[in-house]
Design a protein around this motif. Structure first.
Motif, short mmCIF file in Angstrom:
data_model
loop_
_atom_site.label_atom_id
_atom_site.label_comp_id
_atom_site.label_asym_id
_atom_site.label_seq_id
_atom_site.Cartn_x
_atom_site.Cartn_y
_atom_site.Cartn_z
N ILE A 149 0.84 -1.21 0.00
CA ILE A 149 0.00 0.00 0.00
C ILE A 149 0.87 1.25 0.00
N GLY A 150 1.95 1.24 0.79
CA GLY A 150 2.86 2.39 0.82
C GLY A 150 3.49 2.65 -0.54
N ILE A 151 3.92 1.59 -1.22
CA ILE A 151 4.48 1.74 -2.57
C ILE A 151 3.42 2.27 -3.52
N GLY A 152 2.19 1.75 -3.39
CA GLY A 152 1.10 2.23 -4.23
C GLY A 152 0.81 3.70 -4.01
N PHE A 153 0.83 4.14 -2.76
CA PHE A 153 0.63 5.56 -2.47
C PHE A 153 1.67 6.41 -3.19
N GLY A 154 2.94 6.01 -3.08
CA GLY A 154 4.00 6.78 -3.72
C GLY A 154 3.87 6.80 -5.23
N TRP A 163 -7.08 11.62 -5.71
CA TRP A 163 -8.37 11.27 -5.12
C TRP A 163 -8.33 9.87 -4.50
N LEU A 164 -7.92 8.87 -5.28
CA LEU A 164 -7.86 7.50 -4.79
C LEU A 164 -6.87 7.38 -3.64
N GLN A 219 -5.66 0.20 -5.65
CA GLN A 219 -4.45 0.90 -6.07
C GLN A 219 -3.79 0.16 -7.23
N LEU A 220 -3.74 -1.17 -7.12
CA LEU A 220 -3.07 -1.98 -8.12
C LEU A 220 -3.74 -1.85 -9.48
N VAL A 221 -5.06 -1.83 -9.50
CA VAL A 221 -5.79 -1.69 -10.75
C VAL A 221 -5.42 -0.38 -11.46
N GLY A 227 0.16 1.88 -16.47
CA GLY A 227 1.43 1.30 -16.88
C GLY A 227 2.53 1.50 -15.86
N LEU A 228 2.16 1.50 -14.57
CA LEU A 228 3.13 1.78 -13.51
C LEU A 228 3.47 0.54 -12.69
#
Length: 534
Positions: A149-154, A163-164, A219-221, A227-228
């Motif tokens: 989740i932390g990686i996704g936030f960054g 927003w997300l 976040q993953l979606v 493309g990240l």
């Protein structure tokens, strides 16, 4: 990711409006979650066990998976300076590395759950202990999820997806609320009976875990669509970009991990003071709710901007952005702190004073709230400066300062607890934050070849003076209203609190407008236009 390859940039005020709305929704749902837990389980075995079982997952979720946490800051600082095509390999490699390390933490919780519960809750009764052990084992995967989740936030922050990023934490609250709702529909009022404690404990644990899974999946979606990065395993740990993330993340994580040491130190000195530990929790909740919203509004838009301006040729613009961050911090935190100081008693009375929470508890918590209010500006101002160092690729400096502050905090606790009691421990923390901010400014002055001290200090001092006038005005308004309306009745207290706060904020707004600070005026105008348009 460079400006040319990103989505069109938004104004700072536009981003702040998005973050403010999303964060507010998330905080409100989080409050409903806590009210649902309290109504369903009170202080029974299910809720008590959950408090102990959630210590490690909750700490990791805040430390690694939190917005503005070390992982978030490190990923933003590096990604914001990279091309679009470099993002996916970097994110996948960092995910592989962090996920592998946290998998070990997950297995440790699974196999050492008994020992962990006995360590933090050695006095628990058999039923509560058993529930807590089961809850730890259920929530153990949250160690891995917190890192993801932390990686996704960054990643999302670097891609201007705000927003997300701000609203996704509410998913964990929603799943817990839904779980409690289903249990109430099935068992009715019987859920308060001791024989249903185990079921209630499992509902809390599974609801929390499912919420974390959903938060990561949404976040993953979005990451996939942009493309990240995907779930592909990459082991390119020697890549310069990955090494830079590690170089920033490692000391930042260790530095943030020192926070529990300072908390434990405060609790050690607070232990002889009746009710002090509980008072800290009550006062801290009142402080952290608005502070969390405002810190997201200010820090989230600035993090990628700091990172993009990290090269020496961009330092003049970087200094302007640092000034913007500090002035907006002063503009928001100083009047808020003044209101907490001047209106501490009615604030605590409105929020807490009912049932077992009597007048003596109000006096304790309100005194702590005064101490917290004094330090609001330096708390967030320090965070702004720490993110500048992260953006510059320097995680060592904040780490060294945090190490020094552990000893400083312990020494100030010992000195200030004697004359001031429990508020002295908060004042010690405020002093440590102030010293941190001054040290960071001094080192930043050397790092950036000088800072425009006069251009920064004069408006901040002016806003400080304005906040003092705000506090005095609010307090005098409260005294007059109490003479006219009295001090009894919840509705009367709420009315007095609202009027006193509004008068103080109007005075502060007039003073700030008269000062004609460009960053503040521009921010206020754009925020007003945005919300009026809505």
């Amino acid at each position: 990711m460079t400006n040319q390859e990103q989505t069109p940039s938004r104004s700072f005020a536009g981003i702040a409006g998005i973050v403010a709305a999303a964060t507010l929704i998330s905080k409100v749902v989080g409050l409903v979650r806590q009210l649902a837990i309290a109504a369903a389980f009170g202080v029974g075995a299910a809720a008590t066990a959950y408090s102990y079982a959630y210590i490690i997952p909750g700490f990791l979720l805040i430390l690694l998976g939190g917005v503005n946490g070390p992982l978030h800051s490190a990923v933003v600082s590096v990604l914001a300076r990279r091309r679009q095509e470099e993002a996916a390999p970097l994110v996948e490699t960092v995910t592989t590395l962090v996920g592998g390390l946290l998998l070990l933490v997950t297995f440790a919780q699974l196999f050492l759950a008994d020992e962990l519960v006995d360590l933090v809750g050695h006095g628990l009764d058999t039923i509560t202990r058993g529930i807590a052990i089961q809850q730890i084992q259920i929530m153990a995967p949250m160690a891995v999820l917190s890192g993801l989740i932390g990686i996704g936030f960054g990643t999302l922050n670097a891609a201007n997806q705000y927003w997300l990023l701000s609203i996704s934490p509410l998913l964990s609250s929603i799943t817990v609320i839904v779980g409690i709702g289903v249990m109430v529909l099935q068992y009715g009022k019987d859920i308060i009976k001791p024989e249903y404690a185990f079921i209630g404990g499992m509902v809390l644990a599974w609801g929390t875990l499912i919420g974390a899974i959903l938060q990561w999946l949404v976040q993953l979606v979005v990451q996939w669509r942009l493309g990240l990065g995907t779930l592909r395993l990459r082991f390119d740990f020697k890549s310069p970009s990955v090494q830079e993330v590690i170089r920033i993340m490692t000391p930042a994580t260790v530095s943030s991990g020192m926070m529990p040491i300072n908390v434990a130190t405060d609790l050690y000195f607070a232990s002889p003071i009746p009710g002090a530990a509980a008072g800290f929790n009550y006062a801290n909740l009142l402080v952290q709710t608005p502070l969390g919203i405002i810190s997201n509004i200010i820090l989230l838009p600035l993090l990628p901007i700091f990172a993009k301006l990290a090269e020496p040729e961009n330092w003049p613009d970087l200094k302007l952005r640092i000034r913007q961050g500090l002035l907006l911090t002063a503009f928001t935190m100083l009047p808020l702190g003044a209101l907490l100081v001047s209106l501490s008693v009615p604030i605590v009375q409105v929020v807490y004073e009912r049932g077992a929470f009597k007048q003596d508890a109000t006096q304790l918590v309100s005194s702590l709230l005064v101490a917290y209010g004094i330090g609001m500006f330096v708390y967030l101002g320090r965070d702004v400066l720490v993110r500048v160092f992260y953006a510059l690729g320097d995680g060592q400096t904040p780490f060294r300062i945090s190490t020094i502050n552990i000893l400083l905090n312990a020494g100030l606790d010992w000195i200030l607890v004697k004359p001031f009691g429990a508020p002295g421990l908060v004042l010690a923390t405020v002093s440590v934050n102030c010293s941190s901010m001054l040290m960071l400014l001094w080192l930043l002055d050397r790092k950036l070849n000088g800072l425009p001290w006069r251009e920064w200090t004069v408006p901040i001092l002016g806003l400080t003076a304005g906040s003092v006038v705000t506090g005095i005005t609010s307090y005098l308004t409260l005294v007059v209203l109490q003479q006219v309306l009295g001090k009894e009745g919840l509705l009367i207290l709420i009315l007095e609190l609202c009027i006193s706060s509004l008068v103080g904020l109007v005075v502060f707004g007039a003073i700030a407008s008269w000062m004609k600070i460009p960053e503040v005026n521009s921010f206020v105008i754009r925020m007003r236009q945005r919300f009026l348009k809505k």
